[in-house]
Design a protein around this motif. Structure first.
Motif, PDB file in Angstrom:
ATOM      1  N   MET A  20       0.802  -1.187   0.029  1.00 36.54           N
ATOM      2  CA  MET A  20      -0.008  -0.131   0.155  1.00 36.54           C
ATOM      3  C   MET A  20       1.049   1.335   0.083  1.00 36.54           C
ATOM      4  SD  MET A  20      -2.611  -1.321   2.793  1.00 36.54           S
ATOM      5  CE  MET A  20      -3.945   0.147   2.658  1.00 36.54           C
ATOM      6  N   LEU A  21       0.667   2.003  -0.821  1.00 39.44           N
ATOM      7  CA  LEU A  21       1.330   3.434  -1.105  1.00 39.44           C
ATOM      8  C   LEU A  21       0.547   4.611  -1.051  1.00 39.44           C
ATOM      9  CD1 LEU A  21       3.592   1.985  -4.179  1.00 39.44           C
ATOM     10  CD2 LEU A  21       4.723   2.787  -2.160  1.00 39.44           C
ATOM     11  N   PRO A  22       1.082   5.504  -0.167  1.00 42.43           N
ATOM     12  CA  PRO A  22       0.327   6.877  -0.119  1.00 42.43           C
ATOM     13  C   PRO A  22       0.806   7.691  -1.310  1.00 42.43           C
ATOM     14  CG  PRO A  22       2.060   6.668   1.546  1.00 42.43           C
ATOM     15  CD  PRO A  22       2.002   5.224   1.146  1.00 42.43           C
ATOM     16  N   GLU A  23       0.555   8.744  -1.591  1.00 49.32           N
ATOM     17  CA  GLU A  23       0.981   9.668  -2.792  1.00 49.32           C
ATOM     18  C   GLU A  23       2.379   9.961  -2.563  1.00 49.32           C
ATOM     19  OE1 GLU A  23      -0.297  13.768  -4.971  1.00 49.32           O
ATOM     20  OE2 GLU A  23      -1.791  12.890  -3.312  1.00 49.32           O
ATOM     21  N   ARG A  24       2.781  10.401  -1.454  1.00 45.82           N
ATOM     22  CA  ARG A  24       4.084  10.702  -1.164  1.00 45.82           C
ATOM     23  C   ARG A  24       4.709   9.959   0.178  1.00 45.82           C
ATOM     24  NH1 ARG A  24       1.454  15.581  -2.830  1.00 45.82           N
ATOM     25  NH2 ARG A  24       2.394  16.459  -4.615  1.00 45.82           N
ATOM     26  N   PRO A  25       5.121   8.854  -0.160  1.00 45.68           N
ATOM     27  CA  PRO A  25       5.588   8.002   1.308  1.00 45.68           C
ATOM     28  C   PRO A  25       7.065   8.632   1.807  1.00 45.68           C
ATOM     29  CG  PRO A  25       5.793   6.627  -0.786  1.00 45.68           C
ATOM     30  CD  PRO A  25       4.873   7.964  -1.225  1.00 45.68           C
ATOM     31  N   VAL A  26       7.237   8.719   3.139  1.00 43.64           N
ATOM     32  CA  VAL A  26       8.102   9.219   3.626  1.00 43.64           C
ATOM     33  C   VAL A  26       8.924   7.875   4.152  1.00 43.64           C
ATOM     34  CG1 VAL A  26       7.296  11.317   4.647  1.00 43.64           C
ATOM     35  CG2 VAL A  26       7.028   9.270   6.201  1.00 43.64           C
ATOM     36  N   GLY A  27       8.410   6.800   3.991  1.00 46.96           N
ATOM     37  CA  GLY A  27       9.046   5.615   4.074  1.00 46.96           C
ATOM     38  C   GLY A  27       8.133   4.300   3.917  1.00 46.96           C
ATOM     39  N   VAL A  28       8.693   3.018   4.287  1.00 48.34           N
ATOM     40  CA  VAL A  28       8.078   2.061   4.031  1.00 48.34           C
ATOM     41  C   VAL A  28       8.143   1.065   5.225  1.00 48.34           C
ATOM     42  CG1 VAL A  28       9.937   0.700   2.851  1.00 48.34           C
ATOM     43  CG2 VAL A  28       7.142   0.033   2.593  1.00 48.34           C
ATOM     44  N   VAL A  29       7.000   0.354   5.660  1.00 51.21           N
ATOM     45  CA  VAL A  29       6.804  -0.536   6.818  1.00 51.21           C
ATOM     46  C   VAL A  29       6.458  -1.999   6.591  1.00 51.21           C
ATOM     47  CG1 VAL A  29       5.935  -1.088   9.118  1.00 51.21           C
ATOM     48  CG2 VAL A  29       6.148   1.395   8.545  1.00 51.21           C
ATOM     49  N   LEU A  30       7.333  -2.933   6.868  1.00 51.74           N
ATOM     50  CA  LEU A  30       7.299  -4.090   6.506  1.00 51.74           C
ATOM     51  C   LEU A  30       6.743  -4.757   7.687  1.00 51.74           C
ATOM     52  CD1 LEU A  30       7.990  -6.748   4.687  1.00 51.74           C
ATOM     53  CD2 LEU A  30      10.217  -6.637   5.604  1.00 51.74           C
TER      54      LEU A  30
END
Length: 219
Positions: A20-30
């Motif tokens: 799932m990706l927001p428009e401007r992600p600041v990072g990613v959580v696994l």
């Protein structure tokens, strides 16, 4: 928000998940083991937590890990054997590798999230690949299952959240917290076991990730 189904190969096993990706992600959580022992990445609580993270500007990857089923225990506790934790951590490591090369996430700092027994998987991977991680958060965690050696090697900024549902879990988290080195925080939240507790944990974790993702790029 963009949502895409992904398939990751780990030890000749295909692991299906959702990015799932927001428009401007600041990072990613696994998420480790879908962050839930019931229902995997499609579990309602897991999906709700992922959506809370996305609303905070964080991309998420949730997937079902194959080949391991948690055992039973007294008082309804579920657990993994140490060998299971190592296997699941190796699978999670493959997912981390996928995030590091996929065009949509490779430039993003990465964090880990785990709940219950899956938190031990988070700690094991953090002990192995800490240099590639910006932060981790775990809730009602059975982190002690990772072992003292693994906990002592974790240098990733770590947030431990306890809902107060079980005094034994709270005590074990305090012991694990003492073993961790580097930036760390232990939070106790109200309304144990409720939807509000899950949401409160997600907000705390989201703030933790955002703070440690700031100014970092992917590993």
């Amino acid at each position: 928000m963009q949502e895409q189904f992904v398939s990751i190969t780990a030890d000749e096993v295909e692991l299906d998940g959702i990015l799932m990706l927001p428009e401007r992600p600041v990072g990613v959580v696994l998420f480790a083991h879908g962050a839930s022992l019931d229902g995997g990445h499609r579990n309602a609580a897991t999906q709700a937590t992922a959506i809370d993270f996305v609303r905070a500007g964080l991309a998420t990857l949730c997937f079902d890990q194959a080949g391991v089923t948690p055992g039973g225990g007294e008082g309804g506790h579920r657990y993994f054997l140490h060998a299971d934790i190592v296997l699941l951590a190796r699978q999670l490591e493959k997912a981390l590798g996928w995030l590091r090369i996929d065009p949509s996430t490779r430039q993003l700092p990465c964090g880990l999230y785990g709940h219950g027994a899956s938190a031990a998987v988070v700690m094991q991977l953090a002990a192995w690949r800490g240099s590639e991680l910006a932060a981790l958060a775990v809730c009602d965690a059975q982190v002690a299952l990772a072992g003292k050696a693994a906990l002592g090697n974790v240098r990733v900024p770590s947030l431990l959240i306890v809902s107060g549902r079980d005094p034994d879990v709270a005590g074990l988290n305090r012991m694990a917290f003492a073993a961790l080195r580097g930036d760390k925080q232990l939070e106790q939240i109200a309304a144990p076991g409720s939807v509000d507790a899950r949401h409160q944990a997600a907000l705390l974790a989201g703030d933790w990730y955002t703070r440690h993702f700031n100014g970092r790029s992917g590993g």
